[in-house]
Design a protein around this motif. Structure first.
Motif, PDB file in Angstrom:
ATOM      1  N   TYR A  72      49.724  36.682  45.495  1.00 45.95           N
ATOM      2  CA  TYR A  72      49.558  37.760  46.478  1.00 45.95           C
ATOM      3  C   TYR A  72      50.908  38.110  47.122  1.00 45.95           C
ATOM      4  O   TYR A  72      51.268  39.295  47.229  1.00 45.95           O
ATOM      5  CB  TYR A  72      48.545  37.328  47.543  1.00 45.95           C
ATOM      6  CG  TYR A  72      48.155  38.413  48.522  1.00 45.95           C
ATOM      7  CD1 TYR A  72      47.031  39.201  48.305  1.00 45.95           C
ATOM      8  CD2 TYR A  72      48.917  38.660  49.659  1.00 45.95           C
ATOM      9  CE1 TYR A  72      46.661  40.196  49.200  1.00 45.95           C
ATOM     10  CE2 TYR A  72      48.575  39.653  50.563  1.00 45.95           C
ATOM     11  CZ  TYR A  72      47.444  40.420  50.326  1.00 45.95           C
ATOM     12  OH  TYR A  72      47.102  41.412  51.210  1.00 45.95           O
ATOM     13  N   GLU A  92      41.029  39.859  43.316  1.00 51.48           N
ATOM     14  CA  GLU A  92      39.843  40.540  43.844  1.00 51.48           C
ATOM     15  C   GLU A  92      38.635  40.168  42.995  1.00 51.48           C
ATOM     16  O   GLU A  92      38.103  40.971  42.237  1.00 51.48           O
ATOM     17  CB  GLU A  92      40.068  42.050  43.862  1.00 51.48           C
ATOM     18  CG  GLU A  92      41.235  42.462  44.749  1.00 51.48           C
ATOM     19  CD  GLU A  92      41.430  43.971  44.789  1.00 51.48           C
ATOM     20  OE1 GLU A  92      40.496  44.710  44.425  1.00 51.48           O
ATOM     21  OE2 GLU A  92      42.524  44.398  45.187  1.00 51.48           O
ATOM     22  N   ARG A 134      35.770  33.622  48.583  1.00 50.51           N
ATOM     23  CA  ARG A 134      35.466  33.823  47.179  1.00 50.51           C
ATOM     24  C   ARG A 134      34.082  33.266  46.874  1.00 50.51           C
ATOM     25  O   ARG A 134      33.805  32.090  47.164  1.00 50.51           O
ATOM     26  CB  ARG A 134      36.519  33.140  46.298  1.00 50.51           C
ATOM     27  CG  ARG A 134      37.889  33.799  46.396  1.00 50.51           C
ATOM     28  CD  ARG A 134      38.977  32.983  45.723  1.00 50.51           C
ATOM     29  NE  ARG A 134      40.219  33.744  45.667  1.00 50.51           N
ATOM     30  CZ  ARG A 134      41.097  33.803  46.651  1.00 50.51           C
ATOM     31  NH1 ARG A 134      40.862  33.141  47.774  1.00 50.51           N
ATOM     32  NH2 ARG A 134      42.204  34.511  46.529  1.00 50.51           N
ATOM     33  N   THR A 142      43.469  47.769  39.950  1.00 47.77           N
ATOM     34  CA  THR A 142      43.260  48.181  41.330  1.00 47.77           C
ATOM     35  C   THR A 142      44.414  49.074  41.744  1.00 47.77           C
ATOM     36  O   THR A 142      45.426  49.172  41.040  1.00 47.77           O
ATOM     37  CB  THR A 142      43.151  46.965  42.272  1.00 47.77           C
ATOM     38  OG1 THR A 142      42.720  47.391  43.556  1.00 47.77           O
ATOM     39  CG2 THR A 142      44.491  46.246  42.397  1.00 47.77           C
ATOM     40  N   GLY A 183      35.415  40.378  37.619  1.00 42.08           N
ATOM     41  CA  GLY A 183      35.880  41.431  38.501  1.00 42.08           C
ATOM     42  C   GLY A 183      36.516  42.559  37.715  1.00 42.08           C
ATOM     43  O   GLY A 183      36.503  42.580  36.489  1.00 42.08           O
ATOM     44  N   LYS A 231      40.664  41.107  51.827  1.00 39.62           N
ATOM     45  CA  LYS A 231      39.388  40.396  51.939  1.00 39.62           C
ATOM     46  C   LYS A 231      39.569  38.919  51.619  1.00 39.62           C
ATOM     47  O   LYS A 231      40.184  38.558  50.619  1.00 39.62           O
ATOM     48  CB  LYS A 231      38.363  41.015  50.993  1.00 39.62           C
ATOM     49  CG  LYS A 231      36.999  40.345  51.026  1.00 39.62           C
ATOM     50  CD  LYS A 231      36.053  41.001  50.031  1.00 39.62           C
ATOM     51  CE  LYS A 231      34.708  40.317  50.001  1.00 39.62           C
ATOM     52  NZ  LYS A 231      33.797  40.911  48.995  1.00 39.62           N
ATOM     53  N   SER A 287      43.742  43.866  48.234  1.00 35.15           N
ATOM     54  CA  SER A 287      42.696  43.711  49.245  1.00 35.15           C
ATOM     55  C   SER A 287      43.025  42.539  50.157  1.00 35.15           C
ATOM     56  O   SER A 287      43.505  41.497  49.712  1.00 35.15           O
ATOM     57  CB  SER A 287      41.345  43.475  48.566  1.00 35.15           C
ATOM     58  OG  SER A 287      40.355  43.156  49.516  1.00 35.15           O
ATOM     59  N   GLU A 291      34.991  39.353  41.894  1.00 30.68           N
ATOM     60  CA  GLU A 291      33.591  39.574  42.245  1.00 30.68           C
ATOM     61  C   GLU A 291      32.875  38.237  42.313  1.00 30.68           C
ATOM     62  O   GLU A 291      31.986  38.024  43.148  1.00 30.68           O
ATOM     63  CB  GLU A 291      32.921  40.473  41.199  1.00 30.68           C
ATOM     64  CG  GLU A 291      31.468  40.750  41.483  1.00 30.68           C
ATOM     65  CD  GLU A 291      30.810  41.576  40.396  1.00 30.68           C
ATOM     66  OE1 GLU A 291      29.662  41.998  40.600  1.00 30.68           O
ATOM     67  OE2 GLU A 291      31.438  41.807  39.347  1.00 30.68           O
TER      68      GLU A 291
END
Length: 417
Positions: free
Chosen positions: A34, A53, A85, A76, A72, A82, A80, A55
């Protein structure tokens, strides 16, 4: 934390191990990845987005490896923020079975040799059918030269080599049975070697190193996930697939929203390709001809198969309210939720046992239906284990359970062929 397919709580020691492992991956891989992308923003639109990211994550613990499978989207436009997990955990260390086949879900047997072969440390675009899957693909006239891929023919099964880090990217596995072609798509799977020490009947020590993941951060940030060529007409179908994935990923989506989406002419390919049919007919109201006091039935879809006869597809939601399997060991059965869905389709079987109903459908809709297979699309792949639920479904006649992931895999696999 619970096991994904039973009512049993995850033992405290296993929960502690899993949480420690995930924290280690965060510190050594997800976090550094990241940060690297934040400093190199031009890579955000091309790196494999599912690495950050997710899912869903599925963790597999074997005797010699611990695996992380990523679910996922491939691309992108922005990172994100967010946190958290969703993780499903499978402890396969003591099954005594081949971890590769346990994860894929298919049994591979070769007439050439019985021994399995070690899988390469890195496999990208692997196409690997069982012999039954190969026969079905040949029957369907699939074009094997349409895409660069590593393809196995009558190949003995694989195993993950002890002590070896292994990565699988965009691999497609095929099998077949009386219901047709089975597809398993692994988008991204990392297998990290582990060692078990000081093992007793109650405890054992697991040792592993995450140094390999730390070394892969920069490489993975620059990696571009393999997708069909933009010059290929199939590439233009990916937006519809993505919209469908977005629908099933939204917990507020209703069953009518799913079926309405698939009814649209531009989206009907999802069913015709996913369940190998020539055309679909949605929401046909079927009136009883002999027992007129009964309520009319209206299946979500009829799908006309290559033999000219139609089967039935019924959709339920991807998010299940309960575990899929209940009961003690050797007494497992489907949950009340799953059984209720199956029961709802029994009236379709009853309807078409009446020759007057079959004739009425044929005359009114030019639709030939006789002993239709009932396909129930429900849940996600991680809701159903690879072994127990298949044994249970074998007890049901003319019913096939397909997860939303299997439906999508069946479509997207053809984009690469």
């Amino acid at each position: 934390m619970e096991h994904p397919h039973s009512n049993n709580k995850l033992p405290d020691k296993e929960k502690e191990f899993l949480m420690t492992f995930m924290q280690g991956v965060l510190e050594n891989y997800w976090g550094p990845l990241y940060k690297y992308l934040e400093k190199n923003k031009h890579l955000i639109k091309t790196f494999p987005a599912l690495l950050l990211e997710q899912e869903q994550l599925v963790v597999y613990v074997g005797r010699y490896h611990i695996g992380i499978e990523y679910f996922g989207k491939e691309r992108t436009t922005k990172l994100s923020s967010k946190q958290g997990r969703l993780t499903t955990y499978h402890d396969l260390a003591d099954t005594g079975k081949n971890l590769f086949e346990e994860i894929v879900g298919f049994k591979f047997e070769s007439t050439a040799m019985k021994e399995t072969m070690p899988l390469s440390p890195y496999s990208e675009d692997l196409v690997y059918p069982t012999n039954e899957g190969m026969d079905k693909l040949i029957e369907l006239n699939w074009n094997w030269s349409a895409q660069s891929a590593i393809i196995g023919f009558n190949h003995p099964g694989y195993h993950f080599q002890k002590g070896q880090f292994t990565r699988i990217v965009n691999a497609r596995f095929f099998d077949a049975d009386e219901n047709g072609l089975k597809t398993r798509h692994i988008k991204w799977l990392d297998l990290i070697p582990i060692e078990i020490h000081n093992e007793t009947e109650e405890t054992h020590e697991v040792r592993l190193s995450l140094e390999i993941l730390k070394k892969l951060v920069e490489y993975d940030a620059h990696f571009t996930y393999p997708l069909p060529s933009k010059d290929d007409y199939k590439f233009n179908k990916l937006p519809q697939i993505n919209r469908f994935i977005e629908l099933i990923g939204n917990k507020k989506t209703t069953e009518p929203q799913l079926t309405k989406f698939l009814e649209l002419p531009e989206n009907q390919f999802i069913l015709t390709m996913g369940i190998l049919s020539k055309k679909i007919l949605p929401q046909i109201l079927c009136e009883w001809q002999s027992e007129t006091e009964k309520d009319n039935i209206q299946p979500d879809f009829f799908i006309v198969r290559p033999n000219g006869f139609a089967d039935i597809v019924e959709f339920k939601l991807p998010d299940l309210k309960s575990k899929t399997i209940v009961g003690k060991s050797n007494r497992e059965t489907f949950s009340a939720e799953i059984n209720s869905y199956i029961s709802q389709t029994r009236v379709y079987k009853e309807y078409f046992e009446d020759p007057n109903n079959r004739k009425w459908i044929k005359d009114k809709f030019n639709l030939k239906v006789r002993h239709p297979k009932r396909f129930l699309v429900v849940g996600r792949r991680w809701n159903f284990s690879n072994d127990i639920w298949k044994e249970i479904i074998d007890d049901y006649k003319d019913i096939e359970i397909i997860t939303f992931d299997e439906l999508i895999d069946g479509v997207v696999a053809q984009f690469y062929m």
